[in-house]
Design a protein around this motif. Sequence first.
Motif, PDB file in Angstrom:
ATOM      1  N   GLY A 160       1.692   8.867  -5.212  1.00 38.96           N
ATOM      2  CA  GLY A 160       1.784   8.446  -6.603  1.00 38.96           C
ATOM      3  C   GLY A 160       1.896   6.945  -6.683  1.00 38.96           C
ATOM      4  O   GLY A 160       0.958   6.222  -6.380  1.00 38.96           O
ATOM      5  N   SER A 161       3.088   6.448  -7.058  1.00 36.51           N
ATOM      6  CA  SER A 161       3.322   5.011  -7.088  1.00 36.51           C
ATOM      7  C   SER A 161       4.043   4.526  -5.847  1.00 36.51           C
ATOM      8  O   SER A 161       4.050   3.327  -5.577  1.00 36.51           O
ATOM      9  CB  SER A 161       4.141   4.630  -8.327  1.00 36.51           C
ATOM     10  OG  SER A 161       3.370   4.789  -9.496  1.00 36.51           O
TER      11      SER A 161
ATOM     12  N   MET B  48       5.040  -3.586  -0.839  1.00 36.83           N
ATOM     13  CA  MET B  48       4.646  -4.465   0.253  1.00 36.83           C
ATOM     14  C   MET B  48       5.715  -4.440   1.341  1.00 36.83           C
ATOM     15  O   MET B  48       6.905  -4.540   1.049  1.00 36.83           O
ATOM     16  CB  MET B  48       4.443  -5.888  -0.272  1.00 36.83           C
ATOM     17  CG  MET B  48       3.432  -5.977  -1.401  1.00 36.83           C
ATOM     18  SD  MET B  48       3.408  -7.587  -2.235  1.00 36.83           S
ATOM     19  CE  MET B  48       2.722  -8.623  -0.943  1.00 36.83           C
ATOM     20  N   ALA B  49       5.284  -4.315   2.594  1.00 37.32           N
ATOM     21  CA  ALA B  49       6.219  -4.241   3.719  1.00 37.32           C
ATOM     22  C   ALA B  49       6.377  -5.613   4.361  1.00 37.32           C
ATOM     23  O   ALA B  49       5.389  -6.328   4.571  1.00 37.32           O
ATOM     24  CB  ALA B  49       5.719  -3.238   4.752  1.00 37.32           C
TER      25      ALA B  49
ATOM     26  N   GLY C 261       0.159   4.295  -3.406  1.00 36.08           N
ATOM     27  CA  GLY C 261       1.518   4.597  -2.967  1.00 36.08           C
ATOM     28  C   GLY C 261       1.717   4.253  -1.507  1.00 36.08           C
ATOM     29  O   GLY C 261       0.923   4.664  -0.653  1.00 36.08           O
ATOM     30  N   THR C 262       2.780   3.494  -1.204  1.00 32.59           N
ATOM     31  CA  THR C 262       3.037   3.091   0.170  1.00 32.59           C
ATOM     32  C   THR C 262       4.533   3.042   0.437  1.00 32.59           C
ATOM     33  O   THR C 262       5.356   2.995  -0.468  1.00 32.59           O
ATOM     34  CB  THR C 262       2.456   1.690   0.465  1.00 32.59           C
ATOM     35  OG1 THR C 262       3.115   0.729  -0.359  1.00 32.59           O
ATOM     36  CG2 THR C 262       0.968   1.635   0.197  1.00 32.59           C
TER      37      THR C 262
ATOM     38  N   ILE D  89       2.998   3.611   5.801  1.00 32.12           N
ATOM     39  CA  ILE D  89       2.575   4.904   5.266  1.00 32.12           C
ATOM     40  C   ILE D  89       1.892   4.652   3.926  1.00 32.12           C
ATOM     41  O   ILE D  89       2.428   3.946   3.065  1.00 32.12           O
ATOM     42  CB  ILE D  89       3.779   5.843   5.088  1.00 32.12           C
ATOM     43  CG1 ILE D  89       4.562   5.953   6.405  1.00 32.12           C
ATOM     44  CG2 ILE D  89       3.331   7.228   4.624  1.00 32.12           C
ATOM     45  CD1 ILE D  89       5.935   6.554   6.245  1.00 32.12           C
ATOM     46  N   VAL D  90       0.721   5.227   3.728  1.00 31.81           N
ATOM     47  CA  VAL D  90      -0.055   4.946   2.526  1.00 31.81           C
ATOM     48  C   VAL D  90      -0.865   6.178   2.144  1.00 31.81           C
ATOM     49  O   VAL D  90      -1.353   6.909   3.005  1.00 31.81           O
ATOM     50  CB  VAL D  90      -0.981   3.717   2.736  1.00 31.81           C
ATOM     51  CG1 VAL D  90      -1.870   3.895   3.953  1.00 31.81           C
ATOM     52  CG2 VAL D  90      -1.806   3.415   1.498  1.00 31.81           C
ATOM     53  N   GLY D  91      -0.984   6.414   0.831  1.00 32.11           N
ATOM     54  CA  GLY D  91      -1.743   7.561   0.348  1.00 32.11           C
ATOM     55  C   GLY D  91      -2.630   7.193  -0.824  1.00 32.11           C
ATOM     56  O   GLY D  91      -2.402   6.205  -1.527  1.00 32.11           O
ATOM     57  N   LYS D  92      -3.641   7.994  -1.032  1.00 32.61           N
ATOM     58  CA  LYS D  92      -4.571   7.822  -2.148  1.00 32.61           C
ATOM     59  C   LYS D  92      -4.020   8.503  -3.395  1.00 32.61           C
ATOM     60  O   LYS D  92      -3.575   9.655  -3.333  1.00 32.61           O
ATOM     61  CB  LYS D  92      -5.928   8.431  -1.805  1.00 32.61           C
ATOM     62  CG  LYS D  92      -6.958   8.426  -2.943  1.00 32.61           C
ATOM     63  CD  LYS D  92      -8.229   9.145  -2.504  1.00 32.61           C
ATOM     64  CE  LYS D  92      -9.237   9.287  -3.637  1.00 32.61           C
ATOM     65  NZ  LYS D  92      -9.882   8.017  -3.959  1.00 32.61           N
TER      66      LYS D  92
END
Length: 655
Positions: free
Chosen positions: A614-615, A484-485, A547-548, A562-565
Motif C-alpha cells: 500500500g503506502s 526512504m531507507a 510501499g517500502t 523491502i518493496v511492493g507494487k
Amino acid sequence: MPSKRVYVIAALVALCLGLSPIFGVGPSFKPDGTIKGSALTGWHALGQADWKVVNGEVTGTAKAGGSDGWLVSDKSLQDVGLNAYVKCGEGCKSGVLLRAEKTPAGWKGVFVSLAPGDTGPFKVTIDQDGKILTRDRLRAVGGQIRFAPPLDPNAPARGGRGGRGGGAGRGGGRAGLTLPLTRPDASYKNDDWNQFETMLDLNIMRTSLNDGTQEVGVADPEFGNYGPMALYVGSGEVKFKEVAYKDLSEKETPKEETSANFREQRISPFYYSWGAGAADFNHDGFMDIVSGPYIYYGPDFTKRREIYPAEPRNPGREFSTDDWMMFVADFTGDGWADVITNSFSVDNSPGGEVGIWLYVNPKGENRRWDKHLVVAAQQSEIAVLRDVDGDGKPEIVYMAEGFVRYAKPDPANPTGLWKVHTISEAGFGTAHGIGVGDINGDGKMDITNAFGWWEQPADGHEPWVYHSQAFARYGRGIVGGSVMAVYDVNGDGKNDVVTVLDAHGWGLAWYEQKRDASGQISFEEHMIMDDYSTKNAGGVAFSEPHGTTVADVDGDGIPDFIVGKRFWAHKDDFLDPDPYGPPVLYVFKTRRNPKTPGGAEFVPELINNWSGAGSDILAVDLNKDGAMDIVTATKLGTYIFWGKPHGKTATRAAK
C-alpha cells in the motif's frame, strides 16, 4: 524465490526487444509485438507515401504532390497500448491511428497527432485512398476513470490533462526555489526523437509525450470500435523507432507464488487500508496487528475487533482515505499502545477527513476507540514514525502545506493538537518520499525527501540546514518515492540512502555517500531497478513501487530493502504505467561486494506475486522466533508473510 528461468526470461525480453529509450522510459507494458529488423512483415501501406524499415527504424516519406500515407498493421485490436519514438521536422505531419474501422466511404478511427505544433487526440474519417476527410479533436476529460459517461450538456467544461492524485507538491508552490530536480520539458521537439505512449481502453484515450502529463480524450465507439493500428505521414518525412504494442484486452493473473522462506496468511480479504502497525494492544502477551478499522489479535490473527466503524472500499473506484498509513506507539503515556493515521480526501472517495488522527487505546474496554485530530494539515501520502529529537519517544515525520515537518504530542495534553516543527523552507514538501537517519554521522537524526536532506542542528534551530540532492526523478509529472531507507549499504562507515525514485512510475536506486577532503558530503546514484527496457537486478522490473520498508530479513546483520507494487494505485484505469501487472512483493537483499559499483549490490527475492503493498510495509518479528515477518495492507487485503527461521536468525532465536 523466482526460478533462474524466470530471471532469464525477463532479461531476454528486454534484450531481444532492443528497447533502449533516449528519455529513460520504455513501454509501461510487456509488448505483444514490435517492429524490428528490416522487413515490414505484418504491415501494409495505404495512401500516398513510401515506407521502409532499416534496423527497426521505420521511415515514411510523403509522395510529391500527394498526402496522407499510412502504414497499417494486419492485426486488428480494440483496446491497445502503443509506445514508440517519432521524429518529424518542421512542416512534417505525423501521428498514429487506432481502431481503424472500415466504412462504406473508407475508414474511421481514433488518431493521435504527433507533429510540431500539432499534438493531441482526434476522431478522423478517411477515404478509400487514405486521405483524411474530417478531423475533430476528442472531448477532453480528466480524473481517475476507466470509462467516460456521455457528455452532460449542463456540466462545466473540464480539462483533459493530469488527473493523477498525489502531485509533486500538493499544498505548496515552489516559485523562486532552486531545486535539484525540476519537471522536465515534455514538449514536442522538432527534428528530434520524441517518446510517446498511447493507451486506448474502453472509451478513454491517454497519451503522454516525452514522459509528461497525460492528455486524455473520450474515444466513443462510434468513432472507431475495432480495427488495426497505423503509422501516419501527411507531408515531409517521418521516422518511427522502437515501436511496441500490446493488446490491452487480454490480462493475466499468474499462479500465486510465495517464497519458500515465507508462509502466507491473509488476515483480511477486503480493502480497508494502505498501512499496518503492530503492538500488544490488549496486554495478553502476544503481538497484535492493526490495519484499517481492525485490531487482529495474535498469536493466530483470526479474531478481530473494530477501533472505528469498518467500511470496505471498492478497490477499483475508491480510496481508503481514512488511513493511508498507520503508526503505533504509546502516544498518551498511559502504558497502552495507541494508533495514529494520516488521511486526506481524494476524488469522490468516502471518508477522508484531512489530517493526522489519534485513536486512543481504551485499555481493555470492549468498545471502539476515541478519535482525536492531532495534526490539522498534511499533504503527504508517505510518512515515517521515528525518534527525531532523541528523547526516546517517536515523532511523526511528514509533509504539509509545502513544508517538511515533524510533530509530537504534548505529554500534558496528548489528545490535543500536537506541537509541529517545520524543518524546511516553503516549497520542499511533496506527496511522496520521506526518510529519517543520521546522514552526517553526528549522532542526530536527519530527514530526507526527493529534493535532498536536512541536517538537524545542535541548537534546535528551525528550519534545519538544507543540503540539495536529487533522491528521485519525475515521471508523468510526479516525483518522489516511498519510505526512504538510511543505512550503511557498502560497509564503509557512512550511511547511504536507498529509495524508490517514482512511487507512481518506475525506479529503485541506492545513493552512495561520498566525502571529499574537506568532509563535504555528496551522493553517487547506483540504479537497482528501472523499467522493462533496462537491465535490472535479477531481471526484476515492476511499476508503482509505492510501499517500502527496511529490515534485516536474512539475519546477516545488514538491513535489506523491502518493496511492493501498489495494485490499481489510481483506481481501475490506465492512468499509471502497467496498472494490471502482478502486485509483487520483493525483498532486495543487501550484499556487500567490492567488485560491484559502489561496493554493494541488491539481490531480489520474490516474497509473493499477488499481494503487493500500500503506502508502506511493516517488518516485525510477530512471534519472537527470530525471523522477520512482513505485513502488508493492500487493495487485495491484508497479509502476513511469516518468515522462517534459518541460518544466523535461527541460531540467535534459540539462545
